[in-house]
Enzyme design. Structure first.
Site, PDB file in Angstrom:
ATOM      1  N   ASN A  72     -34.140 -35.467 -12.215  1.00  0.00           N
ATOM      2  CA  ASN A  72     -32.968 -35.988 -12.926  1.00  0.00           C
ATOM      3  C   ASN A  72     -31.633 -35.874 -12.196  1.00  0.00           C
ATOM      4  OD1 ASN A  72     -34.437 -36.639 -15.398  1.00  0.00           O
ATOM      5  ND2 ASN A  72     -34.674 -34.443 -15.596  1.00  0.00           N
ATOM      6  N   TYR A  73     -31.522 -34.951 -11.236  1.00  0.00           N
ATOM      7  CA  TYR A  73     -30.211 -34.716 -10.628  1.00  0.00           C
ATOM      8  C   TYR A  73     -30.171 -34.929  -9.115  1.00  0.00           C
ATOM      9  CZ  TYR A  73     -28.825 -32.768 -15.110  1.00  0.00           C
ATOM     10  OH  TYR A  73     -28.538 -32.611 -16.436  1.00  0.00           O
ATOM     11  N   LEU A  74     -31.336 -35.044  -8.487  1.00  0.00           N
ATOM     12  CA  LEU A  74     -31.372 -35.163  -7.026  1.00  0.00           C
ATOM     13  C   LEU A  74     -31.672 -36.597  -6.606  1.00  0.00           C
ATOM     14  CD1 LEU A  74     -33.415 -31.936  -6.185  1.00  0.00           C
ATOM     15  CD2 LEU A  74     -30.942 -32.232  -6.133  1.00  0.00           C
TER      16      LEU A  74
END
Length: 616
Positions: A573-575
């Site tokens: 979700n964030y990388l």
């Protein structure tokens, strides 16, 4: 939210790759199998199918706001109707057998299934359950059943445990039959047609009725999640599509043709009044495009982040208290990757907070702590009731501002009393179009991964050691984002099993070294070609075992370090996946070692797009 409600219909994407490479046999051990040509042709076919996958990222994007032009699907699959318990399974009230009406019995089974869970010991869970259960009872049942403590669900609980055990003991044929039925269901309901392409649906099954669990000490835990009926369902498809038929004797609440939204089906659940959706699978164009856009927005932040940081530093000196509070909050969101934190209605959700909703009681100020100056100690429950505890040295002006914000306030008062997420997000939009607190989180997570990979990857490492370096870089991000988890229940057992394998491998290696020593001694005496060949063979065996031992030891280190950190959330979700793809291509690490099959489908756009020189 699905998880919060104790239900998640789409299969969870696992944190671990399907093949971690630790037990791969050395190449010398693998003998090529000769296959008939016919089989070879079969083997080549899947590759052709892969080539035919929709490369939507190479096509022109739709005008802003338009999500699709044509959408057709079969609608949702509803939870099966309730099957009454066998006559032999009794419910007791105050020591006496009592026959329950079908509605009351169904709700009682929800509690019975959870009897061994700690939820059923919590007062708030029991109180909410009993209140909702009584609403399903007949007047006669209400008059008799007045105390939950006098209810005996033991036989019901034992019946469900026996059923669960029976499922585990099923024959291969029975399991295969169930698998075939599920595949048939998936084939019919698990796909839709969107703009001439067949796309997979993530969660085509409607969640069954049950008891709401929630995270942490949720005030509504134990309440009854009602059965969703066709009359609760809103269908979304295109005007020229065939509208799915509701079950016989029923009708849909509404049929819409809204191509500005991405959901196929929606309904409102009864506990918190939140809207639930049936959406497309993460590998779909709609989800992939959204991901791509998210990481591009974070990359745009990279270009102006220094200017923003200089601006909020200036704002720490502002004469306006509102501006100062906003600047300090933004500093925390940037430096600590804190979530913004939305306002909540009391009694509706668990008492979790984010940056804007921090209270005075959530921080302690230390002019000096552990040899560091101006330390802020955070202690609060964040998203999903996960505790955030951190001691952070901050700049002097931030520290002085916090002292000012806390003056003459009670512990339960807001720390940032002139600030809310609306004010903060409006300010962020003024700084950069599309900027939100989450963009900072994505930016800081991705930039941290890229920096860590550069620092940790050694060119001469073998693939297992490089994977360990990757996981360490990912772990730095997970710690930044506070992605914690409880150690898996099987952790100790799996570590013991791994240690046994390490010990066995050490014994094999010791034996192989002895054999090599003996072969070398023979070679000195005999000095012929045959004994030289034996020595070479023994050397290879020792090298092979040394490599296998090292792989096992690397795996043990990796597991131990990941015990309480969830790597999956940040990874998915964030990388920016292009950072990972570029790293794999640069260092010759097979992408399957990092992303499993489901994840590779989700990030197909990144795998195709990024080369080894990609920079976030």
């Amino acid at each position: 939210k699905e998880k919060e409600n104790g239900f998640s219909s789409p299969p969870r994407i696992k944190d671990e790759p399907e093949d971690d490479g630790y037990f791969a046999p050395p190449k010398e051990d693998i003998k090529p199998l000769k296959r008939p040509r016919e089989e070879d042709d079969k083997k080549k076919k899947p590759k052709k199918e892969e080539e035919q996958k929709w490369k939507w990222w190479e096509e022109e994007r739709y005008p802003e706001g338009i999500k699709w032009k044509f959408l057709e699907h079969k609608g949702p699959v509803f939870a099966p109707p309730y099957e009454p318990l066998p006559e032999s399974v009794k419910f007791y009230y105050d020591g006496k057998v009592m026959k329950l009406s079908p509605k009351a019995e169904e709700v009682a089974t929800f509690f019975a299934k959870m009897l061994d869970h700690e939820y059923t010991t919590k007062e708030i869970f029991r109180k909410n359950f009993f209140k909702d259960w009584r609403k399903e009872m007949t007047n006669e049942e209400k008059n008799i059943i007045t105390n939950l403590s006098k209810c005996d669900f033991t036989q019901m609980s034992q019946y469900f445990k026996a059923q669960s055990e029976a499922r585990k003991q099923m024959s291969k044929e029975e399991k295969l039959k169930i698998k075939e039925e599920n595949e048939k269901l998936l084939k019919e309901y698990g796909f839709c047609v969107m703009d001439n392409h067949r796309e997979r649906i993530a969660n085509f099954k409607i969640e069954p009725p049950g008891l709401f669990r929630g995270r942490g000490n949720h005030p509504k835990m134990g309440m009854l999640k009602r059965r969703i009926m066709p009359e609760d369902i809103i269908i979304n498809c295109s005007k020229d599509a065939k509208v799915p038929s509701p079950p016989t004797g029923h009708k849909w609440k509404e049929v819409r043709h809204d191509n500005k939204v991405t959901w196929l089906v929606s309904w409102t659940e009864n506990i918190q009044g939140s809207i639930k959706y049936i959406m497309l699978n993460p590998s779909s164009r709609i989800k992939g495009e959204k991901d791509w856009q998210k990481y591009e927005t974070a990359r745009r932040l990279k270009k102006c982040v220094d200017k923003i940081r200089n601006q909020y530093r200036e704002d720490w000196k502002s004469k306006e208290m509102k501006v100062r509070q906003r600047a300090v909050a933004l500093y925390f969101i940037d430096k600590l990757a804190l979530r913004a934190g939305n306002e909540k209605e009391e009694g509706e959700t668990a008492d979790t907070v984010g940056c804007c909703s921090l209270r005075v009681e959530h921080i302690n100020l230390h002019p000096e702590l552990d040899g560091q100056e101006y330390v802020v100690e955070f202690d609060f429950l964040g998203k999903d009731s996960i505790r955030y505890y951190n001691k952070v040295p901050v700049e002097k002006r931030v520290f002085k501002n916090l002292q000012l914000f806390m003056e003459n306030k009670q512990p339960e008062d807001d720390l940032f009393d002139r600030l809310n997420t609306g004010i903060l997000n409006k300010h962020l939009q003024d700084l950069m179009e599309g900027l939100t607190a989450k963009v900072f989180r994505t930016y800081n997570a991705s930039i941290t991964l890229q920096q860590q990979l550069k620092e940790l990857t050694a060119p001469d490492e073998n693939i297992p050691a490089k994977i360990l370096s990757y996981n360490r870089a990912n772990r730095a991000v997970a710690i930044l984002c506070n992605h914690q988890r409880a150690p898996p229940k099987t952790f100790e057992k799996s570590m013991m099993n791994l240690q046994s394998k390490i010990d066995a491998k050490k014994e094999q290696l010791a034996d192989a070294r002895r054999d090599l020593k003996s072969a070398k001694a023979d070679a000195k005496v005999l000095k012929d070609a045959k004994t030289k060949k034996v020595v070479e063979s023994k050397k290879k065996a020792v090298q092979r075992l040394e490599e296998q031992l090292m792989k096992l030891e690397v795996q043990a280190t990796d597991r131990e370090e990941n015990k309480q950190i969830a790597l999956g959330t940040s990874k998915l979700n964030y990388l920016d996946p292009r950072i990972t793809v570029a790293w794999c291509k640069k260092w010759g690490v097979p992408i399957e070692k990092i992303y499993n099959k489901t994840q590779r489908e989700k990030f197909a756009w990144a795998i195709d797009m990024a080369d080894e020189d990609y920079e976030f």
